[in-house]
Motif scaffolding. Structure first.
Motif, PDB file in Angstrom:
ATOM      1  N   LEU A 247       0.796  -1.555  -0.256  1.00 52.27           N
ATOM      2  CA  LEU A 247      -0.484  -0.273   0.147  1.00 52.27           C
ATOM      3  C   LEU A 247       1.014   1.535  -0.222  1.00 52.27           C
ATOM      4  CD1 LEU A 247      -2.930   1.453   0.323  1.00 52.27           C
ATOM      5  CD2 LEU A 247      -3.145   1.163   2.633  1.00 52.27           C
ATOM      6  N   THR A 248       1.640   1.315   1.102  1.00 54.28           N
ATOM      7  CA  THR A 248       2.826   2.612   0.903  1.00 54.28           C
ATOM      8  C   THR A 248       3.197   2.470  -0.559  1.00 54.28           C
ATOM      9  OG1 THR A 248       2.692   1.908   3.127  1.00 54.28           O
ATOM     10  CG2 THR A 248       4.777   3.707   1.757  1.00 54.28           C
ATOM     11  N   ILE A 249       4.391   1.767  -1.034  1.00 51.32           N
ATOM     12  CA  ILE A 249       4.611   1.652  -2.285  1.00 51.32           C
ATOM     13  C   ILE A 249       3.940   2.288  -4.373  1.00 51.32           C
ATOM     14  CG2 ILE A 249       6.011   0.446  -3.601  1.00 51.32           C
ATOM     15  CD1 ILE A 249       7.355  -1.193  -1.860  1.00 51.32           C
ATOM     16  N   GLU A 250       2.873   1.531  -3.891  1.00 50.30           N
ATOM     17  CA  GLU A 250       2.006   1.652  -4.499  1.00 50.30           C
ATOM     18  C   GLU A 250       0.830   2.746  -4.741  1.00 50.30           C
ATOM     19  OE1 GLU A 250      -0.997  -1.013  -5.306  1.00 50.30           O
ATOM     20  OE2 GLU A 250       0.575  -2.383  -5.043  1.00 50.30           O
ATOM     21  N   GLY A 251       0.737   3.358  -3.251  1.00 45.21           N
ATOM     22  CA  GLY A 251       0.197   4.425  -2.861  1.00 45.21           C
ATOM     23  C   GLY A 251      -1.318   4.547  -2.336  1.00 45.21           C
ATOM     24  N   PHE A 252      -2.112   5.265  -1.915  1.00 50.96           N
ATOM     25  CA  PHE A 252      -3.928   5.014  -0.973  1.00 50.96           C
ATOM     26  C   PHE A 252      -4.467   4.046  -2.296  1.00 50.96           C
ATOM     27  CE2 PHE A 252      -0.953   5.867   2.210  1.00 50.96           C
ATOM     28  CZ  PHE A 252      -1.961   5.138   3.784  1.00 50.96           C
ATOM     29  N   GLN A 253      -4.229   5.680  -3.720  1.00 53.69           N
ATOM     30  CA  GLN A 253      -4.696   5.138  -4.384  1.00 53.69           C
ATOM     31  C   GLN A 253      -5.037   3.830  -5.304  1.00 53.69           C
ATOM     32  OE1 GLN A 253      -5.425   9.429  -6.266  1.00 53.69           O
ATOM     33  NE2 GLN A 253      -7.858   8.923  -5.751  1.00 53.69           N
ATOM     34  N   GLY A 254      -3.973   3.887  -5.606  1.00 53.04           N
ATOM     35  CA  GLY A 254      -3.133   2.764  -6.846  1.00 53.04           C
ATOM     36  C   GLY A 254      -3.602   3.113  -8.036  1.00 53.04           C
ATOM     37  N   SER A 255      -2.595   2.575  -9.499  1.00 50.54           N
ATOM     38  CA  SER A 255      -3.339   2.183 -10.452  1.00 50.54           C
ATOM     39  C   SER A 255      -3.244   1.385 -10.793  1.00 50.54           C
ATOM     40  CB  SER A 255      -2.032   3.315 -10.975  1.00 50.54           C
ATOM     41  OG  SER A 255      -2.007   4.366 -10.602  1.00 50.54           O
ATOM     42  N   LYS A 256      -4.204   1.167 -12.445  1.00 51.01           N
ATOM     43  CA  LYS A 256      -4.985   0.081 -13.080  1.00 51.01           C
ATOM     44  C   LYS A 256      -4.954   0.502 -14.448  1.00 51.01           C
ATOM     45  CE  LYS A 256      -8.232  -1.515  -9.435  1.00 51.01           C
ATOM     46  NZ  LYS A 256      -7.075  -2.689  -9.240  1.00 51.01           N
ATOM     47  N   SER A 257      -4.550  -0.500 -15.018  1.00 48.37           N
ATOM     48  CA  SER A 257      -4.234  -0.530 -16.455  1.00 48.37           C
ATOM     49  C   SER A 257      -5.477  -1.259 -17.321  1.00 48.37           C
ATOM     50  CB  SER A 257      -2.952  -1.571 -16.833  1.00 48.37           C
ATOM     51  OG  SER A 257      -2.497  -3.013 -16.393  1.00 48.37           O
ATOM     52  N   VAL A 258      -6.441  -0.898 -17.833  1.00 43.06           N
ATOM     53  CA  VAL A 258      -7.326  -1.311 -18.549  1.00 43.06           C
ATOM     54  C   VAL A 258      -7.166  -1.310 -20.279  1.00 43.06           C
ATOM     55  CG1 VAL A 258      -9.896  -0.506 -19.050  1.00 43.06           C
ATOM     56  CG2 VAL A 258      -8.906   0.181 -16.917  1.00 43.06           C
ATOM     57  N   TRP A 259      -7.457  -2.513 -20.692  1.00 44.46           N
ATOM     58  CA  TRP A 259      -7.401  -3.261 -21.598  1.00 44.46           C
ATOM     59  C   TRP A 259      -9.089  -3.925 -22.393  1.00 44.46           C
ATOM     60  CZ3 TRP A 259      -2.288  -3.189 -24.295  1.00 44.46           C
ATOM     61  CH2 TRP A 259      -1.581  -3.103 -23.288  1.00 44.46           C
ATOM     62  N   ILE A 260      -9.321  -2.544 -23.591  1.00 48.53           N
ATOM     63  CA  ILE A 260     -10.772  -3.288 -23.624  1.00 48.53           C
ATOM     64  C   ILE A 260     -10.525  -3.085 -25.747  1.00 48.53           C
ATOM     65  CG2 ILE A 260     -13.201  -1.802 -23.899  1.00 48.53           C
ATOM     66  CD1 ILE A 260     -12.247   0.041 -21.928  1.00 48.53           C
ATOM     67  N   ILE A 261     -11.648  -4.303 -26.069  1.00 49.67           N
ATOM     68  CA  ILE A 261     -11.780  -5.090 -27.118  1.00 49.67           C
ATOM     69  C   ILE A 261     -12.818  -5.248 -27.427  1.00 49.67           C
ATOM     70  CG2 ILE A 261     -11.236  -7.250 -28.727  1.00 49.67           C
ATOM     71  CD1 ILE A 261      -9.087  -7.757 -26.646  1.00 49.67           C
ATOM     72  N   THR A 262     -13.283  -4.155 -27.924  1.00 48.55           N
ATOM     73  CA  THR A 262     -14.518  -3.718 -28.940  1.00 48.55           C
ATOM     74  C   THR A 262     -14.795  -2.631 -30.419  1.00 48.55           C
ATOM     75  OG1 THR A 262     -16.490  -2.720 -28.402  1.00 48.55           O
ATOM     76  CG2 THR A 262     -14.174  -1.352 -27.876  1.00 48.55           C
ATOM     77  N   ASP A 263     -16.034  -3.295 -31.226  1.00 51.95           N
ATOM     78  CA  ASP A 263     -16.063  -2.858 -32.092  1.00 51.95           C
ATOM     79  C   ASP A 263     -16.055  -1.439 -31.870  1.00 51.95           C
ATOM     80  OD1 ASP A 263     -15.444  -5.566 -33.648  1.00 51.95           O
ATOM     81  OD2 ASP A 263     -17.514  -5.930 -33.398  1.00 51.95           O
ATOM     82  N   ASN A 264     -16.793  -0.589 -31.163  1.00 50.68           N
ATOM     83  CA  ASN A 264     -16.650   1.301 -30.815  1.00 50.68           C
ATOM     84  C   ASN A 264     -16.597   1.390 -30.384  1.00 50.68           C
ATOM     85  OD1 ASN A 264     -19.689  -0.036 -32.558  1.00 50.68           O
ATOM     86  ND2 ASN A 264     -20.073  -0.868 -30.218  1.00 50.68           N
ATOM     87  N   TYR A 265     -14.832   0.969 -30.995  1.00 56.03           N
ATOM     88  CA  TYR A 265     -13.944   1.324 -30.157  1.00 56.03           C
ATOM     89  C   TYR A 265     -13.540   3.058 -29.573  1.00 56.03           C
ATOM     90  CZ  TYR A 265     -10.816   2.106 -34.383  1.00 56.03           C
ATOM     91  OH  TYR A 265     -10.507   2.852 -35.518  1.00 56.03           O
TER      92      TYR A 265
END
Length: 300
Positions: free
Chosen positions: A206-224
């Protein structure tokens, strides 16, 4: 094909180690001092008075200090120093000096707090709050380029000659040390030590990443395009469009990639669901985000 050769001095200039500015060095040293001090407080004020230990070299130091009657700070420095010297070539000069600063501070503060009475006699409270403070301290030191325990250095060296991963080697060491605590302090102390170790482990992340933290998002869609525009307009995050190919169908695929905080995950999923309910969505944790356009845009 024509290949352009860079001048040797250009390559050396780009690959050469860049020295940190005075301000960054002071900031790094300050947070390592704070982290190692917190670590010592967690040990001497909460864990040690209740015969609760931590894992790694610190755990060995606590057991050795208890059996010999000598100050814990002495063993924290003496036991860590050989492994720091041994791993010098493996971890680099900057990391070694940062670690030396952290270990030295930890040893000095622990010696100063050795005769201070613990704040609680309740073993569970000591394990919980000691683990929290200890984990925050270790997390700060790691976040700013140092370490407070030689176990990881040992694991890196052993990993080069064995099929075991660094994580597996560290886990083996800690199981052995916590098992030794059961023999020295009793089974209940070992169980409290396991609680403290787990809490500290979570607080480090928690201390290293921070209290918010980050996330990567991958979205596969025809309506990109629609999905990407909605994320930019409603979430204030920039997106990147990637080209892909379906492994089974062989069809061309368009991928929307972006980085968000943990608090924005639910809203992003709602946006994607509204625009394209059939979209494929994958979310993963990220330990660090730097550069680029990660800064959130204003939403009007």
């Amino acid at each position: 094909m024509i290949q352009e050769e860079l001048p040797l001095e250009g390559v050396q200039g780009k690959s050469a180690h860049q020295k940190l500015s005075i301000a960054k060095l002071i900031k790094r040293a300050l947070f390592i001092l704070i982290g190692s001090t917190l670590f010592s407080v967690g040990l001497e004020i909460f864990l040690v008075p209740n015969h609760i230990i931590d894992g790694g070299i610190v755990g060995i130091a606590i057991i050795t200090s208890h059996l010999s009657g000598l100050p814990l700070g002495l063993f924290l420095f003496v036991l860590n120093l050989p492994f720091l010297l041994l791993g010098y070539k493996q971890i680099g000069k900057t990391f070694a000096l940062s670690t030396l600063l952290g270990v030295s501070t930890m040893s000095i503060v622990s010696s100063l707090l050795h005769d201070v009475q613990g704040v609680t006699d309740d073993s569970l409270l000591a394990a919980v709050f000691g683990g929290i403070i200890l984990g925050i301290g270790v997390g700060l030191v790691i976040r700013y380029g140092g370490s407070l325990d030689g176990t990881e250095i040992i694991a890196i060296l052993i990993n080069k000659k064995t099929p075991f991963s660094v994580g597996e080697i560290v886990m083996f060491f800690n199981l052995f040390i916590l098992g030794s605590a059961a023999l020295v302090f009793g089974p209940d102390r070992a169980m409290y030590s396991l609680i403290a170790y787990y809490i500290a482990f979570k607080m480090i992340d928690l201390t290293i990443e921070g209290f918010q933290g980050s996330k990567s998002v991958w979205i596969i869609t025809d309506n990109y395009r629609d999905v990407g525009d909605a994320i930019v307009a409603r979430l204030g995050r920039t997106v990147t469009y990637l080209k892909g190919e379906g492994g089974y169908s062989g069809d061309d695929k368009n991928v929307v990639f972006c980085v968000i905080t943990r608090l924005e995950e639910a809203k992003l999923k709602l946006i994607v669901e509204e625009v394209d309910p059939s979209a494929f969505l994958a979310v993963g944790n990220i330990h660090d985000v730097r550069g680029g356009q990660f800064k959130k845009r204003d939403i009007h």
